[in-house]
Enzyme design. Structure first.
Site, PDB file in Angstrom:
ATOM      1  N   GLU A   1      -3.901   0.743  13.927  1.00  0.00           N
ATOM      2  CA  GLU A   1      -4.966  -0.212  13.583  1.00  0.00           C
ATOM      3  C   GLU A   1      -4.572  -1.645  13.933  1.00  0.00           C
ATOM      4  O   GLU A   1      -4.641  -2.559  13.094  1.00  0.00           O
ATOM      5  CB  GLU A   1      -5.324  -0.096  12.100  1.00  0.00           C
ATOM      6  CG  GLU A   1      -5.958   1.248  11.768  1.00  0.00           C
ATOM      7  CD  GLU A   1      -6.535   1.345  10.363  1.00  0.00           C
ATOM      8  OE1 GLU A   1      -6.117   0.577   9.496  1.00  0.00           O
ATOM      9  OE2 GLU A   1      -7.418   2.201  10.141  1.00  0.00           O
TER      10      GLU A   1
ATOM     11  N   GLU B   1      -8.172   9.149  12.586  1.00  0.00           N
ATOM     12  CA  GLU B   1      -8.288   9.030  11.122  1.00  0.00           C
ATOM     13  C   GLU B   1      -9.759   9.076  10.778  1.00  0.00           C
ATOM     14  O   GLU B   1     -10.576   8.401  11.404  1.00  0.00           O
ATOM     15  CB  GLU B   1      -7.718   7.706  10.602  1.00  0.00           C
ATOM     16  CG  GLU B   1      -6.235   7.648  10.494  1.00  0.00           C
ATOM     17  CD  GLU B   1      -5.746   6.366   9.830  1.00  0.00           C
ATOM     18  OE1 GLU B   1      -6.428   5.859   8.917  1.00  0.00           O
ATOM     19  OE2 GLU B   1      -4.692   5.872  10.245  1.00  0.00           O
TER      20      GLU B   1
END
Ligand code: BGP
Length: 481
Positions: free
Chosen positions: A177, A377
């Site tokens: 991320e 995810e």
């Protein structure tokens, strides 16, 4: 008509070392940033302490003890039918202080055992080099990614693990991320510029100048690492990893449309435009100017970035947001706050559930980049209740999680039918683990329940939830729920 997922599609789950390994000071491991974070909750932010205090509970220290239970856990993943397992290597297990002369052999040996175990079960590891952590010593010495010194240290760490695991791991991601580094909360985890800071995590602040300079250092580091992989290990596939938070304009007022475009660029496109295309996007200049950012770009930086284009694009997808210039009710979300969407329901932690948004996001990303995509995810944090049969057998009836899963799998099927080259899906937290945002255990994502609680008690027993069997069935039918 049910959509067919491609042959060889990767089905699995995703984890992060700091959130589940535990064994924080075992076998030579050094403390990482997350070892300085206390537990928190939806209402109460996690705190950061400068020293590790004996009277404070740090949930990441024990995680769910994957370090000692990996064989049982990987066997359970295999039982669900996983052919991919996303995990990260703890940097401070390999280089306890980040700049040690030699790597820690006991740390390296641990991942040898884990990768071997995955391979014995026919599971392909997908490894994140840095998932929201770094050796804490690098925070103290360099203020994390604020310093260029981190580039060489990261490249050294990456080349050490590439060399060691070249026959065991083929799929790699550089930074988890990375785009969360554009905001304060993300900075905490992603770029770790918290030298000398003690107090509630939400109060650790940085300037845009610091954040975008730190990101520049990460782009260069990622570029060098990808270049190294492509030169030395042609069998490797290298990916980026973005937290994709889809934004919708609150109204059709053109001002809202522009605000939404700006937010999509800042949050979702800025980092991947660099990592996928190999150069800064056109809109970056104005953004830097308007935010008082003057990047220090040194000779060779842009060559490293250009040579380090990723092979595939990966992202996390949990929710969508609304962006507008009129009165918009706000809600909490993954590392961020955003506008509330009246058409969507939310989890107990305020994350807006939007499976159709996943289809939309996949199409947008693929239209932009035209390289293979993976959803690495996706998941739902919820409170689970353990109920027992008369004979004491435990069950967790988590129909809410099954619904969430099925709808998102369906959305991926639609996107594949739309023509998107989607090659894998790893559910976040296939086994309950410590929440990154709040540090809680009771915010559970798993198909496997772990008997561990926020006060540190628990037996660590693993229990299959109803969703365990639902995912098993989806995988067995290659995507057909
Ligand atoms: C992502 C992180 C993960 C994970 C997940 C769920 O942002 O990459 O590490 O934690 O979100 O978030 P949380 O644990 O805060 O519920």
């Amino acid at each position: 008509m049910a959509v067919t997922f491609p042959e060889g599609f990767f089905w699995g789950g995703a984890t992060a070392a700091n959130q589940f390994e535990g064994a924080w000071n075992v076998d030579g491991r050094g403390p990482s940033v997350d070892d300085h974070f206390t537990g928190g909750s939806f209402e109460r932010p996690r705190e950061i302490t400068l020293d590790i205090r004996p009277d404070v509970l740090y949930p990441n220290h024990d995680g769910i003890d994957f370090y000692h239970r990996y064989e049982e856990d990987i066997a359970l993943f295999a039982e669900m039918g996983f052919n991919m397992f996303r995990m990260s290597i703890s940097w401070s297990r390999i280089f306890p202080n980040g700049d040690d002369e030699k790597p820690n052999e006991l740390g390296l040996a641990f991942y040898d055992r884990v990768f071997d175990c995955c391979r014995e079960h026919g599971i392909e590891p997908l490894v994140t080099l840095s998932h929201y952590e770094m050796p804490y010593a690098l925070v103290e010495k360099y203020n994390g990614w604020e310093s260029r010194e981190l580039i060489d240290l990261f490249v050294r760490y990456a080349s050490t693990v590439f060399d060691r695991y070249q026959d065991k791991v083929r799929y790699w991601l550089t930074f988890n991320e990375i785009n969360c580094g554009t905001g304060d909360m993300g900075n905490l985890f992603e770029t770790s510029m918290i030298r000398g800071f003690e107090g509630p995590a939400s109060e650790a602040k940085t300037t845009p100048q610091q954040r975008y300079q730190a990101l520049h250092h990460q782009f260069v580091a990622s570029g060098r690492v990808v270049r190294l992989a492509h030169t030395m290990y042609p069998q490797f596939k290298m990916g980026n990893m973005d937290c994709f938070i889809l934004s919708y304009p609150a109204t059709c007022d053109p001002t809202d449309i522009l605000a939404c475009q700006g937010e999509m660029r800042r949050m979702n496109w800025y980092c991947s435009d660099v990592q996928v295309r190999g150069y800064y996007p056109g809109y970056a200049r104005r953004f830097w100017r308007e935010n008082g950012i003057e990047l220090d770009v040194r000779e060779g930086d842009m060559d490293d970035i250009a040579a380090g284009k990723v092979d595939f694009y990966t992202f996390s997808y949990y929710m969508s947001n609304v962006v507008g210039t009129h009165d918009v009710e706000m809600t909490q979300g993954n590392m961020t706050f955003g506008g509330k969407n009246p058409y969507l329901e939310s989890t107990d932690w305020g994350w807006q559930i939007d499976p159709q948004g996943l289809r939309y996001a996949l199409n947008e990303i693929y239209d932009r980049y035209q390289i293979p995509l993976m959803v690495v995810e996706n998941g739902m944090g919820a409170r689970d209740e353990v109920v027992r049969d008369a004979d004491g057998t435990p069950h967790i009836h988590d129909q809410y999680r099954i619904d969430y899963l099925k709808k998102h799998v369906e959305a991926m099927g639609e996107a594949i039918d739309d023509g998107v080259d989607l090659i894998g899906y790893t559910w976040w937290g296939p086994i309950d683990l410590v929440s990154a945002g709040t540090g809680e255990m009771r915010k559970r994502y798993g198909f496997i329940y772990v008997d561990k609680h926020d006060d540190g008690t628990g037996t660590y027993e693993r229990i299959r939830k109803d969703s365990f069997y639902a995912y098993q069935q989806i995988i067995a039918r290659n995507g057909v729920a």
